[in-house]
Design a protein around this motif. Structure first.
Motif, PDB file in Angstrom:
ATOM      1  N   CYS A  29       0.823  -1.209   0.000  1.00 11.08           N
ATOM      2  CA  CYS A  29       0.000   0.000   0.000  1.00 11.08           C
ATOM      3  C   CYS A  29       0.858   1.261   0.000  1.00 11.08           C
ATOM      4  CB  CYS A  29      -0.885   0.056   1.248  1.00 11.08           C
ATOM      5  SG  CYS A  29      -2.101  -1.255   1.299  1.00 11.08           S
ATOM      6  N   HIS A  30       0.296   2.302  -0.576  1.00 13.58           N
ATOM      7  CA  HIS A  30       0.893   3.638  -0.486  1.00 13.58           C
ATOM      8  C   HIS A  30      -0.239   4.588  -0.106  1.00 13.58           C
ATOM      9  CE1 HIS A  30       4.035   6.622  -1.514  1.00 13.58           C
ATOM     10  NE2 HIS A  30       2.972   7.397  -1.651  1.00 13.58           N
ATOM     11  N   LEU A  31       0.042   5.502   0.826  1.00  9.45           N
ATOM     12  CA  LEU A  31      -1.010   6.427   1.283  1.00  9.45           C
ATOM     13  C   LEU A  31      -0.688   7.864   0.886  1.00  9.45           C
ATOM     14  CD1 LEU A  31      -0.245   4.389   4.020  1.00  9.45           C
ATOM     15  CD2 LEU A  31      -2.577   5.105   4.444  1.00  9.45           C
ATOM     16  N   ILE A  32      -1.738   8.589   0.493  1.00 13.39           N
ATOM     17  CA  ILE A  32      -1.599  10.030   0.224  1.00 13.39           C
ATOM     18  C   ILE A  32      -2.413  10.743   1.288  1.00 13.39           C
ATOM     19  CG2 ILE A  32      -2.006  11.909  -1.430  1.00 13.39           C
ATOM     20  CD1 ILE A  32      -2.213   9.886  -3.649  1.00 13.39           C
ATOM     21  N   ASP A  33      -1.872  11.779   1.905  1.00 10.68           N
ATOM     22  CA  ASP A  33      -2.702  12.588   2.805  1.00 10.68           C
ATOM     23  C   ASP A  33      -2.346  14.062   2.668  1.00 10.68           C
ATOM     24  OD1 ASP A  33      -4.532  11.637   5.530  1.00 10.68           O
ATOM     25  OD2 ASP A  33      -4.127  13.762   5.148  1.00 10.68           O
ATOM     26  N   ALA A  34      -3.387  14.871   2.688  1.00 11.32           N
ATOM     27  CA  ALA A  34      -3.208  16.318   2.555  1.00 11.32           C
ATOM     28  C   ALA A  34      -2.531  16.899   3.802  1.00 11.32           C
ATOM     29  CB  ALA A  34      -4.568  16.977   2.348  1.00 11.32           C
ATOM     30  N   LEU A  35      -2.667  16.194   4.913  1.00 11.27           N
ATOM     31  CA  LEU A  35      -2.058  16.674   6.156  1.00 11.27           C
ATOM     32  C   LEU A  35      -0.591  16.270   6.213  1.00 11.27           C
ATOM     33  CD1 LEU A  35      -4.928  15.797   8.657  1.00 11.27           C
ATOM     34  CD2 LEU A  35      -4.263  18.071   7.864  1.00 11.27           C
ATOM     35  N   PRO A  36       0.204  17.007   7.007  1.00 16.57           N
ATOM     36  CA  PRO A  36       1.637  16.653   7.052  1.00 16.57           C
ATOM     37  C   PRO A  36       1.927  15.409   7.882  1.00 16.57           C
ATOM     38  CG  PRO A  36       1.203  18.625   8.382  1.00 16.57           C
ATOM     39  CD  PRO A  36      -0.098  18.252   7.729  1.00 16.57           C
ATOM     40  N   GLN A  37       0.932  14.897   8.638  1.00 17.72           N
ATOM     41  CA  GLN A  37       1.178  13.708   9.461  1.00 17.72           C
ATOM     42  C   GLN A  37       0.009  12.730   9.314  1.00 17.72           C
ATOM     43  OE1 GLN A  37       0.141  16.685  11.134  1.00 17.72           O
ATOM     44  NE2 GLN A  37      -1.872  15.778  11.423  1.00 17.72           N
ATOM     45  N   PRO A  38       0.254  11.410   9.548  1.00 21.23           N
ATOM     46  CA  PRO A  38      -0.845  10.457   9.479  1.00 21.23           C
ATOM     47  C   PRO A  38      -1.745  10.532  10.719  1.00 21.23           C
ATOM     48  CG  PRO A  38       1.285   9.313   9.738  1.00 21.23           C
ATOM     49  CD  PRO A  38       1.557  10.778   9.841  1.00 21.23           C
ATOM     50  N   GLY A  39      -2.932   9.915  10.640  1.00 17.66           N
ATOM     51  CA  GLY A  39      -3.816   9.858  11.805  1.00 17.66           C
ATOM     52  C   GLY A  39      -5.179  10.480  11.562  1.00 17.66           C
ATOM     53  N   GLY A  40      -5.332  11.243  10.480  1.00 19.84           N
ATOM     54  CA  GLY A  40      -6.632  11.840  10.146  1.00 19.84           C
ATOM     55  C   GLY A  40      -7.177  12.692  11.273  1.00 19.84           C
ATOM     56  N   GLN A  41      -8.482  12.567  11.511  1.00 17.38           N
ATOM     57  CA  GLN A  41      -9.128  13.377  12.564  1.00 17.38           C
ATOM     58  C   GLN A  41      -8.487  13.121  13.930  1.00 17.38           C
ATOM     59  OE1 GLN A  41     -13.545  13.021  12.414  1.00 17.38           O
ATOM     60  NE2 GLN A  41     -13.200  12.136  10.402  1.00 17.38           N
ATOM     61  N   CYS A  42      -8.077  11.861  14.169  1.00 16.78           N
ATOM     62  CA  CYS A  42      -7.519  11.512  15.487  1.00 16.78           C
ATOM     63  C   CYS A  42      -6.291  12.349  15.815  1.00 16.78           C
ATOM     64  CB  CYS A  42      -7.140  10.032  15.528  1.00 16.78           C
ATOM     65  SG  CYS A  42      -8.553   8.955  15.489  1.00 16.78           S
ATOM     66  N   SER A  43      -5.419  12.564  14.833  1.00 20.66           N
ATOM     67  CA  SER A  43      -4.219  13.331  15.176  1.00 20.66           C
ATOM     68  C   SER A  43      -4.401  14.817  14.921  1.00 20.66           C
ATOM     69  CB  SER A  43      -2.986  12.791  14.449  1.00 20.66           C
ATOM     70  OG  SER A  43      -3.237  12.687  13.092  1.00 20.66           O
ATOM     71  N   GLU A  44      -5.305  15.177  14.021  1.00 20.13           N
ATOM     72  CA  GLU A  44      -5.438  16.597  13.689  1.00 20.13           C
ATOM     73  C   GLU A  44      -6.418  17.319  14.611  1.00 20.13           C
ATOM     74  OE1 GLU A  44      -3.502  18.085  11.511  1.00 20.13           O
ATOM     75  OE2 GLU A  44      -4.447  19.998  11.997  1.00 20.13           O
ATOM     76  N   ILE A  45      -7.508  16.643  14.993  1.00 12.63           N
ATOM     77  CA  ILE A  45      -8.552  17.351  15.746  1.00 12.63           C
ATOM     78  C   ILE A  45      -8.513  17.039  17.242  1.00 12.63           C
ATOM     79  CG2 ILE A  45     -11.053  17.774  15.937  1.00 12.63           C
ATOM     80  CD1 ILE A  45     -11.356  17.062  13.042  1.00 12.63           C
ATOM     81  N   TYR A  46      -8.278  15.746  17.596  1.00 11.21           N
ATOM     82  CA  TYR A  46      -8.425  15.432  19.021  1.00 11.21           C
ATOM     83  C   TYR A  46      -7.382  14.438  19.547  1.00 11.21           C
ATOM     84  CZ  TYR A  46     -11.228  11.391  17.349  1.00 11.21           C
ATOM     85  OH  TYR A  46     -11.670  10.249  16.736  1.00 11.21           O
ATOM     86  N   PRO A  47      -6.090  14.713  19.289  1.00  8.28           N
ATOM     87  CA  PRO A  47      -5.068  13.723  19.691  1.00  8.28           C
ATOM     88  C   PRO A  47      -5.032  13.437  21.189  1.00  8.28           C
ATOM     89  CG  PRO A  47      -4.041  15.817  19.078  1.00  8.28           C
ATOM     90  CD  PRO A  47      -5.480  15.916  18.686  1.00  8.28           C
ATOM     91  N   LYS A  48      -5.437  14.407  22.003  1.00  7.94           N
ATOM     92  CA  LYS A  48      -5.318  14.229  23.461  1.00  7.94           C
ATOM     93  C   LYS A  48      -6.627  13.765  24.098  1.00  7.94           C
ATOM     94  CE  LYS A  48      -1.056  15.521  23.920  1.00  7.94           C
ATOM     95  NZ  LYS A  48      -0.570  16.818  23.557  1.00  7.94           N
ATOM     96  N   LYS A  49      -7.655  13.493  23.273  1.00  9.79           N
ATOM     97  CA  LYS A  49      -8.951  13.062  23.840  1.00  9.79           C
ATOM     98  C   LYS A  49      -8.978  11.537  23.956  1.00  9.79           C
ATOM     99  CE  LYS A  49     -12.481  16.408  23.247  1.00  9.79           C
ATOM    100  NZ  LYS A  49     -12.782  17.364  22.242  1.00  9.79           N
ATOM    101  N   PRO A  50      -9.543  11.012  25.047  1.00 18.08           N
ATOM    102  CA  PRO A  50      -9.652   9.551  25.144  1.00 18.08           C
ATOM    103  C   PRO A  50     -10.840   9.019  24.335  1.00 18.08           C
ATOM    104  CG  PRO A  50     -10.326  10.615  27.205  1.00 18.08           C
ATOM    105  CD  PRO A  50     -10.015  11.719  26.238  1.00 18.08           C
TER     106      PRO A  50
END
Ligand SMILES: Cc1cc2nc3c(=O)[nH]c(=O)nc-3n(C[C@H](O)[C@H](O)[C@H](O)COP(=O)(O)OP(=O)(O)OC[C@H]3O[C@@H](n4cnc5c(N)ncnc54)[C@H](O)[C@@H]3O)c2cc1C
Length: 353
Positions: A29-50
């Motif tokens: 697999c190869h992934l493309i993401d517009a964000l500079p890091q992987p993780g989608g919403q989890c890393s961009e919007i709420y990384p510190k939320k349980p």
């Protein structure tokens, strides 16, 4: 040209788990993401939320879930094109696809899995009349490389976690950090709010509230921002700076994918959920938050399930006529593309005396 078996658009939890499931079937697999890091919403919007509804994790921080998914798929050596948005798709005569990003990077694969979530995240831009003139000339909406700000004067605008966290971080990197927010109250983690207060008291962050940036001064580069402060009487003044970073959050947009000829319903891609999450274009699948079908739930575990079934269908496209027999990982073990092998201890035949 980057070539792979499954080209995944979106490196959120769904995209990352696809790498693992595809790896079990020996598909790369190869992934493309517009964000500079992987993780989608989890890393961009709420990384510190349980999160409390990931199977087998009574509680896990969204950022930690991303780390675990990356760790789990690492053995299958996924490729990443990060910080680039998948822009166009061209079906070739042999049925394969070429996907090109906004920066011109080309990717070739027989199967495309769109795991684009709510779409690619676009920064919310403040309504400043001349801001577009200074984009990449001192105005940045996302901090990609903090080193860029070393020994520079930075003005950050915003009242959420990003504005607080970056002000704290850059107070050790930049020569001057000014944080501007239209209210006196900040909406963020208590730790971060208290840290900014501490740095303000120590003279390491200049805080201007309640205030707004209403203009930018400069010729071909930012020289200052115009600030309108509304305390007692309204006043306008300039704050000299090298960079202006408005951090007002990111809003997702389905973006260019909406023009790929896929059936769209309520801003999501219609798929065949009775079978394999394929779209109306054979060879293009849509999994995770980006798809829709009767009863769809936008949950991480649903994305994992869809990714698993989708990989089976991808296997058939890539290996026509070949039968795949499902094996438990406890039985088959896992052979990484990096040469590693994980397996349960084998049973032995040994007499007990
Ligand atoms: C505050 C909050 C709390 C949540 N809590 C929970 C919870 O407790 N439990 C739960 O199960 N779910 C929760 N969710 C929902 C969960 O985060 C989503 O279901 C999940 O992130 C979907 O994963 P995904 O991989 O499908 O999409 P996403 O995580 O949205 O990732 C999609 C990625 O695709 C990229 N992308 C899109 N279009 C393009 C393009 N054209 N080119 C390049 N890249 C592109 C985006 O940049 C993004 O990184 C929560 C969501 C939020 C916002």
């Amino acid at each position: 040209m980057i070539t792979t078996d499954i080209l995944i658009i979106g490196a959120g939890p769904t995209g990352l788990f696809t790498v693992f499931e595809a790896g079990l079937l020996k598909l790369k697999c190869h992934l493309i993401d517009a964000l500079p890091q992987p993780g989608g919403q989890c890393s961009e919007i709420y990384p510190k939320k349980p999160i409390y509804d990931i199977p087998a994790y009574p509680e896990i921080l969204a950022g930690d879930l991303t780390d675990k998914l990356l760790e789990q798929c690492k053995q299958f050596e996924p490729g990443f094109t990060l910080g680039e948005r998948a822009e166009t798709i061209d079906k070739q005569e042999d049925g394969t696809f070429i996907v090109t990003t906004n920066k011109g990077t080309k990717h070739h694969a027989p199967v495309v899995a769109i795991a684009g979530g709510l779409g690619s995240f676009e920064p919310r831009k403040p309504l400043i009349h001349n801001i577009a003139d200074f984009e990449d000339k001192g105005v940045e909406y996302i901090i990609k490389d903090p080193e860029m700000y070393r020994n520079k004067r930075v003005v950050i605008a915003g009242g959420g976690d990003s504005a607080l966290d970056w002000s704290i971080f850059l107070s050790d990197v930049a020569s001057e950090v000014t944080l501007i927010h239209r209210r006196n109250e900040f909406r963020g983690h208590l730790d971060s709010v208290e840290k900014v207060q501490e740095l303000k008291n120590a003279g390491k962050i200049n805080l201007i509230t309640p205030a707004e940036v209403v203009g930018i001064v400069g010729n071909d580069k930012v020289k200052a921002v115009v600030v309108k402060q509304a305390q007692h009487i309204e006043k306008e003044f300039e704050v000299e700076c090298d960079h202006f970073v408005p951090l007002f959050g990111l809003s997702p947009k389905l973006g260019p994918i909406a023009n790929w000829g896929l059936e769209i319903e309520k801003n999501a891609i219609k798929v065949n959920n009775a079978l394999d999450y394929q779209t109306n274009i054979p060879g293009i699948f849509a999994i995770g938050d980006v798809n829709t079908y009767p009863g769809k739930l936008k949950l991480i575990l649903c994305g994992f399930h869809e990714a698993t079934l989708m990989c089976q269908a991808a296997y058939q496209i890539i290996n026509p006529g070949k039968r795949y027999v499902l094996k438990y990982t406890t039985v088959s073990g896992v052979d990484g593309f990096d040469g590693t092998r994980k397996e349960a201890p084998k049973a032995v035949v040994k007499a007990i005396e």
